[in-house]
Write a protein that holds these residues in place. Structure first.
Motif, PDB file in Angstrom:
ATOM      1  N   THR A 179       0.806  -1.234   0.000  1.00  0.00           N
ATOM      2  CA  THR A 179       0.000   0.000   0.000  1.00  0.00           C
ATOM      3  C   THR A 179       0.828   1.269   0.000  1.00  0.00           C
ATOM      4  O   THR A 179       0.349   2.305  -0.424  1.00  0.00           O
ATOM      5  CB  THR A 179      -0.927   0.094   1.224  1.00  0.00           C
ATOM      6  OG1 THR A 179      -0.359  -0.616   2.273  1.00  0.00           O
ATOM      7  CG2 THR A 179      -2.279  -0.417   0.908  1.00  0.00           C
ATOM      8  N   LEU A 180       2.048   1.199   0.532  1.00  0.00           N
ATOM      9  CA  LEU A 180       2.849   2.419   0.560  1.00  0.00           C
ATOM     10  C   LEU A 180       3.749   2.432  -0.663  1.00  0.00           C
ATOM     11  O   LEU A 180       4.294   1.402  -1.064  1.00  0.00           O
ATOM     12  CB  LEU A 180       3.694   2.462   1.838  1.00  0.00           C
ATOM     13  CG  LEU A 180       2.853   2.473   3.126  1.00  0.00           C
ATOM     14  CD1 LEU A 180       3.755   2.325   4.335  1.00  0.00           C
ATOM     15  CD2 LEU A 180       2.055   3.754   3.230  1.00  0.00           C
ATOM     16  N   ALA A 237      -0.119   2.984   7.429  1.00  0.00           N
ATOM     17  CA  ALA A 237      -1.303   3.105   6.571  1.00  0.00           C
ATOM     18  C   ALA A 237      -2.505   3.553   7.391  1.00  0.00           C
ATOM     19  O   ALA A 237      -3.299   4.388   6.944  1.00  0.00           O
ATOM     20  CB  ALA A 237      -1.591   1.772   5.885  1.00  0.00           C
ATOM     21  N   ILE A 297      -2.141   7.173   8.121  1.00  0.00           N
ATOM     22  CA  ILE A 297      -2.514   7.975   6.948  1.00  0.00           C
ATOM     23  C   ILE A 297      -4.036   8.082   6.857  1.00  0.00           C
ATOM     24  O   ILE A 297      -4.587   9.154   6.603  1.00  0.00           O
ATOM     25  CB  ILE A 297      -1.919   7.359   5.660  1.00  0.00           C
ATOM     26  CG1 ILE A 297      -0.404   7.568   5.644  1.00  0.00           C
ATOM     27  CG2 ILE A 297      -2.554   7.981   4.414  1.00  0.00           C
ATOM     28  CD1 ILE A 297       0.314   6.928   4.492  1.00  0.00           C
TER      29      ILE A 297
END
Lengths: 325, 327
Positions: free
Chosen positions: B105-106, B167, B170
């Motif tokens: 995801t990053l 995540a 974020i």
């Protein structure tokens, strides 16, 4: 990183040394320059005199040793034809070739990279299919033929652009360059485009493939889920990831661009190294051929090193390490 | 279950994928609601449409997928008719999402601070230094030690659990009203999973967020969620309060699902399983999609079962609900 660079430099020296050996002996096998240099009606005494003058009467290994010991001092021998140091002749022509090569590279990045990304983002659109079809043409058509056609269309039929020479040059840091004058720039367009065509096609395909892969990664979707604008997702998140394969390919190709601009330079009478070396091959002007090949090897080695260093800038996961062979 | 004050109310959502082989009804008439501070578990096997439901709410369904029907009411506003720019403004700000695989995801080539600060600055006019400060606080909030240093790191310098925390940080940056978590702990160790669940639940309660937790793990839902929706082949087959559904499952599929949890089986016995496989969603025949695997199926199951409410607040889509013994 410094350990890595030092090690790579040492490896480079080995590569250059091996290459010098190969080049020197290969050139000696190709043909006898004496036939080209003297009057066909010359007698035996004259031939021997010429051979002695160029050191061609010595055994090959002695010639090589002589060449090597001079090369270390920066003397790659004198041209048989021009009577001037080969290195000087090549270095004089180098700016023209480098300018052409970098102009071609710039075109590949500025034109082909956006096209490739577009084709990767919208693989089913008509425009993307046109781009991809165009890139196949760019791959398949021979450079010299495209160059001739460009001259036919843009120089002869339309009369828009000049077809030969570098045009007006100005001095930039003591180097003569074309791209700073309008006339020079006009002269640069066609050859640069011609030389760039193949690289553009390659860049389009690499950029498209990389985009297609990256765009389906979770981090792109996550970037959208963070509410970023599509612009930022593409220009930052996508671009930085696809630059890794693009730089790899372009870096490798830059060496080729410089070394093999021979065809384009011949077609457009571009006064660069390529044209010089073609003439040298025709005349069996050994020192120039050898010096040219040595410089090309040096260039390849340097570019590859730079690409490796650039990797670590682009991709933080790459650590330049002392890789054990 | 649907109250006027729900943060998110999904009504009859239909997301179809128009593939060359035919139409895949990945989400077929899904309805549920989540309110402030509430956690809803969305449970089902792989490919049952639970992730697509999440992406449909976010407006991030990739082609050939398309939302063809229903309503997604977020704070009373239908997201399906909202403009793309308005959706962009909501995403990451009012609705955030956490993905399954923290390794993916990053963005691997951007530093954590870049990836966090851009999330704030996409939604607010705020200077770089204050955005950074907020990013740092968010990292601290999800339990990342020495957040100042970690901000400068790249994703590959974090472990999987730490990345998922980033995540989550974020997702929390802009204090969203709704978080959709798509199997966020599936890829993690159980111990890390426990910590993340605890943090998520705490943050959700403290900040009054609605949370949709998509998972196939019933144990996770049991410990975390208030409500549960069980999905099968694009439809919700059973929904209700988590204790009702898990203690007294009514739909044969839910019964089978709970029965398949290894700890429910006596030691030394072969593990219980639901026979057969999840049907392909491509050109699914009408009727109950579970009937081919169901021991209670009869002729009537070839018709589409309606949603009934055998107990208050506990709905099921079945002709033969398992009501014996505890009706």
């Amino acid at each position: 990183m410094s350990v890595f660079i030092i090690r790579r430099l040492l490896q480079s020296i080995v590569v250059v040394a091996v290459m010098s050996l190969l080049v020197f002996f290969a050139v000696n096998v190709v043909g006898d320059p004496v036939d080209m240099l003297i009057n066909p009606e010359a007698d035996q005494a004259e031939i021997e005199k010429t051979m002695r003058a160029f050191g061609l009467d010595r055994p090959v290994h002695e010639q090589y040793w002589f060449f090597l010991s001079n090369a270390v001092k920066g003397d790659l021998g004198k041209s048989f034809i021009f009577g001037e140091p080969a290195l000087k002749l090549i270095v004089e022509r180098m700016p023209a070739t480098l300018e052409l090569a970098f102009a071609a590279l710039l075109l590949a990045v500025v034109i082909a990279l956006p096209l490739g990304i577009y084709a990767g983002l919208k693989p089913d659109s008509k425009f993307s299919k046109t781009i991809m079809a165009g890139s196949i043409l760019g791959f398949s058509l021979p450079t010299f033929w495209v160059g001739l056609m460009m001259i036919m269309v843009f120089a002869v039929m339309l009369g828009w652009l000049p077809s030969t020479g570098r045009g007006e040059t100005t001095s930039l840091l003591g180097i003569q360059v074309s791209f700073l004058t309008w006339d020079g720039l006009r002269h640069l367009v066609l050859p640069a485009l011609n030389l760039s065509l193949f690289k553009m096609s390659l860049t389009i395909r690499v950029a498209r493939a990389a985009t297609r892969e990256v765009v389906h990664q979770d981090y792109i979707k996550f970037a959208h889920a963070k509410g970023l604008s599509s612009r930022r997702v593409i220009l930052v998140h996508l671009l930085k990831n696809i630059m890794i394969p693009v730089v790899t390919v372009l870096g490798l190709e830059l060496g080729g661009l410089i070394a093999f601009s021979v065809v384009t330079e011949t077609v457009f009478a571009w006064p660069g190294m390529g044209k010089l070396v073609i003439e040298a091959i025709q005349n069996l002007d050994r020192p120039i051929i050898v010096a040219y090949l040595m410089i090309t090897v040096l260039m390849f080695v340097t570019i590859n090193l730079l690409v490796d260093v650039l990797y670590s800038v682009l991709d933080p996961r790459v650590r330049l390490q002392d890789v054990k062979a | 279950m649907t109250s006027a004050r729900s943060t998110l109310q999904v009504e009859g959502l239909e997301t179809y994928f128009f593939t060359k082989a035919g139409v895949v009804k990945a989400v077929d008439g899904v309805s549920f609601a989540v309110g402030r501070g509430e956690v809803m578990g969305l449970v089902g096997e792989s490919g049952c449409g639970k992730s697509v439901t999440g992406f449909s709410i976010m407006g991030l369904v990739d082609p050939p997928g398309r939302i063809v029907g229903g309503q997604v009411l977020f704070n009373g506003e239908n997201l399906l008719t909202a403009s793309e720019e308005h959706m962009r403004a909501l995403r990451g700000s009012r609705i955030a999402m956490i993905f399954q695989d923290p390794m993916m995801t990053l963005n691997p080539v951007l530093r954590i601070d870049t990836q966090m600060i851009e999330t704030i600055r996409a939604h607010e006019r705020i200077d770089h230094a204050s955005a950074r400060q907020r990013a740092r606080d968010a990292l601290g909030q999800v339990g990342i030690p020495s957040p100042d240093e970690r901000l400068r790191a790249y994703p590959h310098q974090f472990s999987g659990g730490m990345r998922q925390r980033v995540a989550i940080a974020i997702a929390l940056l802009n204090k969203p009203d709704l978080i959709i978590a798509d199997e966020p702990t599936t890829a993690l160790d159980v111990t890390i999973q426990g910590q993340i669940l605890y943090e998520a639940q705490k943050l959700c309660r403290e900040l009054g967020m609605a949370l949709i937790w998509i998972t196939h793990d019933l144990a996770v839902v049991a410990g975390l969620a208030d409500k549960i929706c069980v999905m099968y082949a694009g439809k919700i087959v059973e929904q209700g309060l988590v204790d009702d559904v898990l203690d007294h499952p009514v739909h044969p599929y839910t019964v089978g699902l709970i029965g398949s949890v290894p700890s429910h089986n006596p030691r030394g016995q072969p593990l219980a399983q639901i026979p057969g496989m999840t049907p392909s969603l491509l050109n699914l025949p009408p009727g109950c999609a579970f009937r081919t695997r169901c021991s209670r199926a009869s002729g009537i199951c070839e018709q589409e079962p309606r949603l009934s409410e055998p107990r208050s607040g506990h709905k099921v889509r079945c002709f033969h609900p398992c009501l014996e013994g505890h009706a």
